[in-house]
Design an enzyme around this catalytic site. Structure first.
Site, PDB file in Angstrom:
ATOM      1  CB  THR A  46       4.922  -1.626   1.258  1.00  0.00           C
ATOM      2  OG1 THR A  46       3.729  -1.266   0.540  1.00  0.00           O
ATOM      3  CG2 THR A  46       5.333  -3.035   0.866  1.00  0.00           C
ATOM      4  CB  ALA A  82      -0.916   0.011   1.222  1.00  0.00           C
ATOM      5  CE  LYS A  83       5.770   0.669  -3.636  1.00  0.00           C
ATOM      6  NZ  LYS A  83       4.969  -0.491  -4.073  1.00  0.00           N
ATOM      7  CB  VAL A  84       0.175   3.308   3.966  1.00  0.00           C
ATOM      8  CG1 VAL A  84       0.954   2.405   4.907  1.00  0.00           C
ATOM      9  CG2 VAL A  84      -0.713   4.256   4.743  1.00  0.00           C
TER      10      VAL A  84
END
Lengths: 294, 294
Positions: free
Chosen positions: A133, A107-109
């Site tokens: 992620t 999700a590269k949050v």
């Protein structure tokens, strides 16, 4: 808040569970579950119910590969693209994976304070993913709601595989009295966070940059490193493994998505056989480079 | 791909639509629609259907404030926390807002290649938002799928309002022969992208850092700047307005969420009146500092 779903997170840290499955399946392969309806084999695509079609596709991939992987990694984008039907499919996909295999939400949050708490609730409690992620740009406190979870993994985007990753990541930064690329400063931050937070801390480094990967590995000798960019993006598998394996010859999650999950798209009959062959081929190539027999 | 929903995006660029509504409503106020069920007034909270409860809450806020704002800004996290029911509420919330008011999805998204394309599909096509917040860490190509859309807004996270924002954002970077903080390098990138891409480019700068805001404004004289951190986070409204207003006395979206939308939570009777009063009070405070009468 909605009742948390029954989650499939087993006991132990994320790092321990990952090592366990990597040993059991003799595999560093992580399959990305990134559904694109148009690329499904027509027999799967033909289901009018979007959620059911995506779940059937992922179920086919998982059934064909669950003895060949160390983890699965759905990317949030490919589910949100189908709106609420896609999110329903993501929730069901989480529950499809066998209990012992960690599932990483890509999700590269990166957000802060009560917003980051809400994301941690969504990804770890509502959906029950084992790891997520994250993007480091907002700093340590923005990642705290994830890093304070002893049983989960937090995989920090460090040096990505895209051509433009250098725009910011390669900028020369002065950190204290040391001049180095921003992505290396991020790697050092991750090494330091790993000592102070309960979660398993990992990094994302693209397989398109083996030298940079070696530099990250020197700074984080024990962190799991997620390695996208093999397959469709043309990364260097052999160079990346030599650069990124840890002292035990493991510590990498070699991520592949399109090159594996769509291997059977144009197949007549059992498309999952082609998926299995692609996954087994990649696992064996990885193991051959590691000097481990099939 | 699912049929795109009927979207409410009107004609003109995002920047033009924003200016139009800011003038029409005489307001720089952007209300964050961040639902937390426990904080709803009991009469709204009591609906057993999660989606319906969230939509009723947002509908109440919007009906009470749509002549007082320049934009609405739902944050993705607060919807994902409720799983598929939350996402259904987000989709309906998008359609609730009057056509002429831009709705910004706060997602701080940053991913690459076909993944970034899938996010652009989700946020702009499937859901029909007018603008999205993005994270710059992955570089220009990761933002291209958003920036190539002439009618949408792309609001780049630059200097955030949280205490740890300095961890990376304040690092001294060498860009060409210039030494400056990373967030200023990001601001310069945004200024340069704004010349080369069709979308309206904006920035996020926290109200907790007025000096940094002034430095960003010097580099991006015409970009809309989204200013979170007023209200619950204790940012400096007056200092931030003086630092961030553009030459026309506008160009800011002053974002408030909890301090406005939960103003009526403990109210008996019509909770939306308290929401309206809080929104009107903040709009008027902003206008007083701008030297504009109510």
């Amino acid at each position: 808040m909605e009742e948390p779903m029954a989650t499939a997170v087993e006991t132990g840290t994320f790092g321990e569970r990952l090592t366990h499955v990597a040993n059991r399946n003799n595999s560093l392969l992580c399959i990305g579950l990134d559904p694109v309806l148009d690329r499904f084999q027509p027999s799967v695509h033909s289901d009018d119910d979007l959620t059911r079609a995506i779940v059937a596709f992922n179920a086919g991939v998982i059934a064909a590969t669950s003895d060949l992987v160390c983890a699965y990694k759905p990317n949030l984008a490919f589910y949100l693209a189908y709106g609420r039907a896609g999110v329903a499919a993501l929730e069901e996909t989480r529950r499809l994976a066998p209990d012992h295999i960690p599932v990483i939400l890509d999700a590269k949050v990166g957000d802060m304070a009560n917003t980051a708490e809400a994301y941690a609730t969504a990804y770890f409690d509502t959906w029950g993913f084992d790891a997520v992620t994250v993007n480091p740009y907002l700093g340590e406190d923005s990642l705290a709601p994830f890093m304070r979870r002893p049983d989960r993994g937090v995989i920090v985007v460090c040096k990505t595989s895209n051509p433009g990753s250098g725009d910011l990541q390669d900028l020369s930064t002065l950190d204290g009295d040391r001049q180095q690329s921003l992505y290396l400063t991020v790697a050092e931050r991750v090494a330091s966070w790993a000592e102070r937070w309960p979660a398993t801390l990992g990094l994302v480094v693209g397989a398109t940059y083996p030298e940079e990967l070696a530099a990250v590995r020197r700074r984080c000798p024990r962190a799991p490193i997620l390695l996208p960019g093999i397959g469709a993006q043309g990364g260097d598998l052999e160079g990346s493994l030599h650069a990124g394996l840890d002292a035990s010859g493991a510590g990498l999650l070699v991520s592949a998505s399109r090159s594996v999950i769509y291997a059977g798209s144009s197949q007549v009959g059992d498309w999952t056989e082609a998926v299995r062959n692609a996954a087994a081929g990649l696992r064996d190539s990885i193991n051959a480079i590691r000097g481990i027999g099939a």
